[in-house]
Design an enzyme around this catalytic site. Sequence first.
Site, PDB file in Angstrom:
ATOM      1  N   VAL A  88       0.862  -1.184   0.000  1.00  8.85           N
ATOM      2  CA  VAL A  88       0.000   0.000   0.000  1.00  8.85           C
ATOM      3  C   VAL A  88       0.899   1.234   0.000  1.00  8.85           C
ATOM      4  CG1 VAL A  88      -0.261  -0.115   2.511  1.00  8.85           C
ATOM      5  CG2 VAL A  88      -1.898   1.205   1.175  1.00  8.85           C
ATOM      6  N   HIS A  89       0.666   2.131  -0.976  1.00  8.82           N
ATOM      7  CA  HIS A  89       1.531   3.305  -1.081  1.00  8.82           C
ATOM      8  C   HIS A  89       0.862   4.510  -1.738  1.00  8.82           C
ATOM      9  CE1 HIS A  89       1.762   1.832  -5.204  1.00  8.82           C
ATOM     10  NE2 HIS A  89       2.220   3.018  -5.543  1.00  8.82           N
ATOM     11  N   ARG A  90      -0.306   4.322  -2.327  1.00 10.10           N
ATOM     12  CA  ARG A  90      -0.913   5.414  -3.106  1.00 10.10           C
ATOM     13  C   ARG A  90      -1.333   6.571  -2.211  1.00 10.10           C
ATOM     14  NH1 ARG A  90      -2.034   4.936  -8.453  1.00 10.10           N
ATOM     15  NH2 ARG A  90      -1.712   2.877  -9.344  1.00 10.10           N
TER      16      ARG A  90
ATOM     17  N   ASP B  96      -2.748  -1.699  -3.464  1.00  6.66           N
ATOM     18  CA  ASP B  96      -3.357  -0.578  -4.185  1.00  6.66           C
ATOM     19  C   ASP B  96      -2.541  -0.263  -5.437  1.00  6.66           C
ATOM     20  OD1 ASP B  96      -1.115   0.648  -3.091  1.00  6.66           O
ATOM     21  OD2 ASP B  96      -2.223   2.112  -1.897  1.00  6.66           O
TER      22      ASP B  96
END
Length: 365
Positions: free
Chosen positions: A205-207, A280
């Site tokens: 998850v990084h967005r 994501d």
Amino acid sequence: MKVCIVVGTRPEIIKMSPVIRECEKRKLNYMLIHTGQHYSYNMDKIFFDDLEIKEPKYELDIGKKYSTDCSQTGEMIKGIEKILTKEKPDVVLVEGDTNSVLAGAIASVKLHIKIGHVEAGLRSFDRNMPEEINRILTDHCSDLIFAPTKISKQNLLNEGISKKKIFVTGNTIVDAVHQNLKIAKKKSKIMSDLGTGDEYALLTVHRQENVDAKQQFSNIIQALKKIDLPIIFPIHPRSRKMAKRFKLYNKLKNVVRLIEPVGYLNFLNLLSNARLVLTDSGGIQEEACILNTPCLTLRDNTERPETIEAGANYLVGTKPGVIVKMVNKILNNSEFEKKMRNARNPFGDGRSGERIIQMVIQELR
């Protein structure tokens, strides 16, 4: 013919590697520009080592100095312009939807250099995402538009782009996975190092819409608490920074096994052996589909609808109840899990890099 390839992030390096290998195979005159959008060893240099491709001729180191989309893109345009003016390539190839891609496209079109956009035509139809703006503008700047699927081709046609510019090539991620999975099985030691077996979930998850919003990030952590499966999280620098800023870091490390970002070979091993992946990332939706790993996407939309249609991926957003329900369905319903694992790969036969370079050669003759 002189070819310039612009990259700036992990996914671009991975997805351009089959194109680079094809340039090498054909002994083309090519060079690499790296904008430095990703700038740590684990997020960047390790991928050149893993994929056994030569390091860039030019490195701009933009990511170390500039953090906003506008400042990064502006500085990249300036830096790329200087290089292109000096090198005078016949074509510039970019891949995907990052700031580096848009900067490469704008610098090229202003200098009247032909642009080839690899992985063109993807649309989430959500203009709040910076990536959506990047990919739309890049497509409309480009002369050679390499759409991975018929769906992406139709998106381009719907926006009035001439069909003469569009070539359906498949997605180079299939090439990259096929070319590197056997190497990963032999070289990667991550499974034995972690000692985890195959009963784990992989998390990425990084967005911005997830980790830059405290409530969204907190919702994801709440869901993770309720998942009855070990979770491995190679944490992205942005995610770590925002978790600490929001005082969520201790909660996060109490519910997942945090590890440093890993190279491509290690990541392929982690993904191919996982029971499921929560992500994501657009690219990981594709890789999971190719590797037959069930994927749950922590977003409300996707620019990879092919993975949904194939049955390999489900959109679960960031509501804890929805996420946990779908995880449990995979873990407790063997027929459902089998159906996801048997989904057909919609992204081609692993020869996309070859097709792209062949089209470039034909069009520039």
